[in-house]
Scaffold this motif. Sequence first.
Motif, PDB file in Angstrom:
ATOM      1  N   VAL A  67       0.831  -1.209   0.000  1.00  0.00           N
ATOM      2  CA  VAL A  67       0.000   0.000   0.000  1.00  0.00           C
ATOM      3  C   VAL A  67       0.867   1.261   0.000  1.00  0.00           C
ATOM      4  N   ALA A  68       2.037   1.197   0.644  1.00  0.00           N
ATOM      5  CA  ALA A  68       2.935   2.358   0.715  1.00  0.00           C
ATOM      6  C   ALA A  68       3.525   2.721  -0.642  1.00  0.00           C
ATOM      7  N   THR A  69       3.354   1.838  -1.642  1.00  0.00           N
ATOM      8  CA  THR A  69       3.899   2.111  -2.974  1.00  0.00           C
ATOM      9  C   THR A  69       3.348   3.414  -3.536  1.00  0.00           C
ATOM     10  N   ARG A  70       2.050   3.632  -3.366  1.00  0.00           N
ATOM     11  CA  ARG A  70       1.434   4.822  -3.960  1.00  0.00           C
ATOM     12  C   ARG A  70       2.044   6.095  -3.393  1.00  0.00           C
ATOM     13  N   LEU A  71       2.075   6.231  -2.071  1.00  0.00           N
ATOM     14  CA  LEU A  71       2.593   7.457  -1.476  1.00  0.00           C
ATOM     15  C   LEU A  71       4.072   7.634  -1.807  1.00  0.00           C
ATOM     16  N   SER A  72       4.832   6.534  -1.788  1.00  0.00           N
ATOM     17  CA  SER A  72       6.265   6.626  -2.095  1.00  0.00           C
ATOM     18  C   SER A  72       6.497   7.131  -3.510  1.00  0.00           C
ATOM     19  N   VAL A  73       5.766   6.578  -4.479  1.00  0.00           N
ATOM     20  CA  VAL A  73       5.928   6.975  -5.877  1.00  0.00           C
ATOM     21  C   VAL A  73       5.404   8.382  -6.103  1.00  0.00           C
ATOM     22  N   GLU A  74       4.252   8.717  -5.501  1.00  0.00           N
ATOM     23  CA  GLU A  74       3.684  10.063  -5.663  1.00  0.00           C
ATOM     24  C   GLU A  74       4.644  11.130  -5.158  1.00  0.00           C
ATOM     25  N   LEU A  75       5.194  10.906  -3.986  1.00  0.00           N
ATOM     26  CA  LEU A  75       6.109  11.896  -3.419  1.00  0.00           C
ATOM     27  C   LEU A  75       7.384  12.014  -4.251  1.00  0.00           C
ATOM     28  N   ALA A  76       7.905  10.878  -4.726  1.00  0.00           N
ATOM     29  CA  ALA A  76       9.113  10.896  -5.555  1.00  0.00           C
ATOM     30  C   ALA A  76       8.865  11.649  -6.861  1.00  0.00           C
ATOM     31  N   LEU A  77       7.717  11.394  -7.487  1.00  0.00           N
ATOM     32  CA  LEU A  77       7.391  12.083  -8.736  1.00  0.00           C
ATOM     33  C   LEU A  77       7.158  13.568  -8.502  1.00  0.00           C
ATOM     34  N   ALA A  78       6.535  13.928  -7.373  1.00  0.00           N
ATOM     35  CA  ALA A  78       6.321  15.341  -7.060  1.00  0.00           C
ATOM     36  C   ALA A  78       7.656  16.054  -6.866  1.00  0.00           C
ATOM     37  N   ALA A  79       8.581  15.414  -6.156  1.00  0.00           N
ATOM     38  CA  ALA A  79       9.902  16.010  -5.962  1.00  0.00           C
ATOM     39  C   ALA A  79      10.646  16.134  -7.292  1.00  0.00           C
ATOM     40  N   THR A  80      10.503  15.120  -8.152  1.00  0.00           N
ATOM     41  CA  THR A  80      11.150  15.179  -9.473  1.00  0.00           C
ATOM     42  C   THR A  80      10.572  16.305 -10.309  1.00  0.00           C
ATOM     43  N   LEU A  81       9.251  16.492 -10.234  1.00  0.00           N
ATOM     44  CA  LEU A  81       8.609  17.576 -10.979  1.00  0.00           C
ATOM     45  C   LEU A  81       9.132  18.935 -10.528  1.00  0.00           C
ATOM     46  N   ILE A  82       9.297  19.107  -9.221  1.00  0.00           N
ATOM     47  CA  ILE A  82       9.849  20.366  -8.705  1.00  0.00           C
ATOM     48  C   ILE A  82      11.289  20.549  -9.191  1.00  0.00           C
ATOM     49  N   ALA A  83      12.098  19.484  -9.109  1.00  0.00           N
ATOM     50  CA  ALA A  83      13.496  19.571  -9.547  1.00  0.00           C
ATOM     51  C   ALA A  83      13.597  19.928 -11.021  1.00  0.00           C
ATOM     52  N   VAL A  84      12.756  19.300 -11.842  1.00  0.00           N
ATOM     53  CA  VAL A  84      12.784  19.561 -13.280  1.00  0.00           C
ATOM     54  C   VAL A  84      12.309  20.980 -13.585  1.00  0.00           C
ATOM     55  N   THR A  85      11.223  21.412 -12.945  1.00  0.00           N
ATOM     56  CA  THR A  85      10.684  22.753 -13.203  1.00  0.00           C
ATOM     57  C   THR A  85      11.666  23.843 -12.799  1.00  0.00           C
ATOM     58  N   VAL A  86      12.171  23.748 -11.574  1.00  0.00           N
ATOM     59  CA  VAL A  86      13.130  24.750 -11.102  1.00  0.00           C
ATOM     60  C   VAL A  86      14.431  24.673 -11.899  1.00  0.00           C
ATOM     61  N   GLY A  87      14.862  23.433 -12.239  1.00  0.00           N
ATOM     62  CA  GLY A  87      16.075  23.269 -13.034  1.00  0.00           C
ATOM     63  C   GLY A  87      15.948  23.881 -14.414  1.00  0.00           C
ATOM     64  N   LEU A  88      14.774  23.730 -15.022  1.00  0.00           N
ATOM     65  CA  LEU A  88      14.542  24.347 -16.334  1.00  0.00           C
ATOM     66  C   LEU A  88      14.585  25.868 -16.242  1.00  0.00           C
ATOM     67  N   LEU A  89      13.985  26.422 -15.204  1.00  0.00           N
ATOM     68  CA  LEU A  89      14.000  27.878 -15.018  1.00  0.00           C
ATOM     69  C   LEU A  89      15.428  28.388 -14.828  1.00  0.00           C
ATOM     70  N   LEU A  90      16.198  27.665 -14.036  1.00  0.00           N
ATOM     71  CA  LEU A  90      17.588  28.069 -13.803  1.00  0.00           C
ATOM     72  C   LEU A  90      18.437  27.904 -15.056  1.00  0.00           C
ATOM     73  N   GLY A  91      18.263  26.760 -15.734  1.00  0.00           N
ATOM     74  CA  GLY A  91      19.100  26.459 -16.891  1.00  0.00           C
ATOM     75  C   GLY A  91      18.828  27.314 -18.101  1.00  0.00           C
ATOM     76  N   THR A  92      17.608  27.830 -18.215  1.00  0.00           N
ATOM     77  CA  THR A  92      17.264  28.664 -19.375  1.00  0.00           C
ATOM     78  C   THR A  92      17.353  30.157 -19.070  1.00  0.00           C
ATOM     79  N   ALA A  93      17.749  30.507 -17.850  1.00  0.00           N
ATOM     80  CA  ALA A  93      17.784  31.915 -17.450  1.00  0.00           C
ATOM     81  C   ALA A  93      18.735  32.725 -18.319  1.00  0.00           C
ATOM     82  N   ALA A  94      19.923  32.174 -18.615  1.00  0.00           N
ATOM     83  CA  ALA A  94      20.906  32.917 -19.411  1.00  0.00           C
ATOM     84  C   ALA A  94      20.374  33.208 -20.801  1.00  0.00           C
ATOM     85  N   PHE A  95      19.623  32.268 -21.386  1.00  0.00           N
ATOM     86  CA  PHE A  95      19.084  32.457 -22.728  1.00  0.00           C
ATOM     87  C   PHE A  95      17.951  33.474 -22.733  1.00  0.00           C
ATOM     88  N   VAL A  96      17.095  33.419 -21.718  1.00  0.00           N
ATOM     89  CA  VAL A  96      15.904  34.278 -21.688  1.00  0.00           C
ATOM     90  C   VAL A  96      16.221  35.675 -21.165  1.00  0.00           C
TER      91      VAL A  96
END
Length: 639
Positions: A67-96
């Motif tokens: 049963v813990a699979t759902r919460l574990s995967v949801e939290l991991a994906l949420a953290a990955t989404l934050i990392a990707v979103t913030v990383g994209l903003l940081l990585g494209t800052a010089a271009f924009v």
Amino acid sequence: MGVLRTPLGLTATVLSLGVLVLAVVAPILWTDDAEAVDTSNILAPPSSEHWAGTDNLGRDILYRTLVATRLSVELALAATLIAVTVGLLLGTAAFVLGRRPGRLVGAGINIAVAFPGILLALFFAVIFGVGATGAVLAIGLAGAPAFGRLTQTLVASVAARDYVAAASVAGVGRLRSLFRHVLPNISEPLVVNATISAGGALLAFAGLSFLGLGVQQPQYDWGRLLFDGISSLYVNPWAALAPGIAVIIAGLAFNLFGESVAKAFGVGVVGGIPELPSVAAHLDDVAPVEDAGHAPEDVVLDVRDLRVTFPGPNGPIRPVRGVSFAVRRGEAIGVVGESGSGKSLTALAISRLVDDSGRVEADRLELLGSDLRAADTKAQRQLLGTSLAMVFQDPMTSFNPTQRMGGQLAESARHHQGLSRKDALARAVDRLRAVRISDPETRAHQYPHEFSGGMRQRAMIGMGLMGSPALIVADEPTTALDVTVQQQVLDLLADIRAADDVALLLISHDVSVVGEVCDRVLVMYAGRIVEDLPAAGLESAARHPYTRALVAAVPDMATDIDQPLAVIPGRPVDPSDVPAGCAYAARCPLASARCRAEDPPLVTEPDGSRVACWHAGEPIAIEIRDRELDHELEEVEAS
């Protein structure tokens, strides 16, 4: 799909899908069983009724792990989404944002990447507090710098491509260019690394929960179950082993799937020509322009004392030093010189494509009477997008490989001329037909890799003709093409000039090509124009020793094949270390003490040509040296 063609890829895919399916169905099927308390069966060992035993409240450990699979995967994906979103903003800052804000963001990324991810996660966990929300933010922000560094590197590699520069010339803003041209071309490595990051986030989240900083009771993920099970490790080891095995399997599944996708994609992880006025008439007309402050009506491009400067480790570097010339309607001017002479950089400065680190200055820089030195405005972008056509050197990098050719040509028409998507595509088809591409209706729906090199170059010219260009700047347009296709491209440019009275600025290292196509030739050396003369007089009327050496270095049908090819002795001047006096003095057979001390000005001769040389027109006893003698001299100098 290539991922499924290897045993590793197939295994990783099956495991990943299994984890995701389990995350969906497990809470539906076994939540009641996982939360059922049995105080009469506390800390029971594994049995047929409880395969992994029970915890300190008699709850089934296996069901809780599933049963813990759902919460574990949801939290991991949420953290990955934050990392990707913030990383994209940081990585494209010089271009924009541009160079200076981008450098500040880049420095921040470099500092953050220097710290281990777990330390950053713990730091942010303290800031955001204990609990699932704080842990998600902590892990997401801790993973953002590494993803930002990857994005920054990939964006920098694509931002240097010609099709991004072409979009800038067309007036496409940085943000639009980012989403239309840059991100689609780096999406594969970003998706691959995001997939792998999901596995890392899952492991990191389990670690925080195990330390008591993540999920809190009554919720539970795999890390929390590990935290609770470690206290009964010696009574029932499966209380810790079951969630531990789940973490390992899920983490391996995501990481192996990401690596398999990377291998599948080949991505690394981490009528006639109008009569032209004479050259003398050009110069006579242009000379009073500076006093009057207005260019003659037929002058398309007016450049006065153009200077381009870049910062260097030992002071400013000026690869373009005081270039002045004018281009009239229907006129073709060639710019020749060795690599590093400043030809292409002059064209980029005219087109406002010099990198943000460079500074462009000029006493006058006007296109159709509009000052290109003024601040970037919508009107100026529209002028550049419709009145200036840029043809880049490498046709393969001139187009976005992820978009169809018709759409790329239509973009400027929609952006500047306000055409609908349908009308802009029809205009693109018409322009492909105008540059002699067969079956343009079909070709408009193909991708750049389906075009030959010559077709891509003609399509690049067609893109410039989407508006009504008054000036075509062609930077080495025939370098990557075979001889037959070169002639086709040159003939096409000549026909466009004749048909629409378009001015042409042709940049080339090939003196013979410029002599064939152009009316006038500007010879550049070390960032300066050293001679300006009619193209017809290249072989007979050149007065500067450098111009004569360039002409002599081009073999023709009369060249003796038994003799070494003629070369210009020495090497071009380094822009960061331009010597005093004439920059060509070290390579010139006519050089005198005055040449090494005083830089000759660009003087207008009686015939209207211009030359910068203290010994202009003097005979040269030894025109150029052969390769063997040059090699011997270099060895003597080295010894």
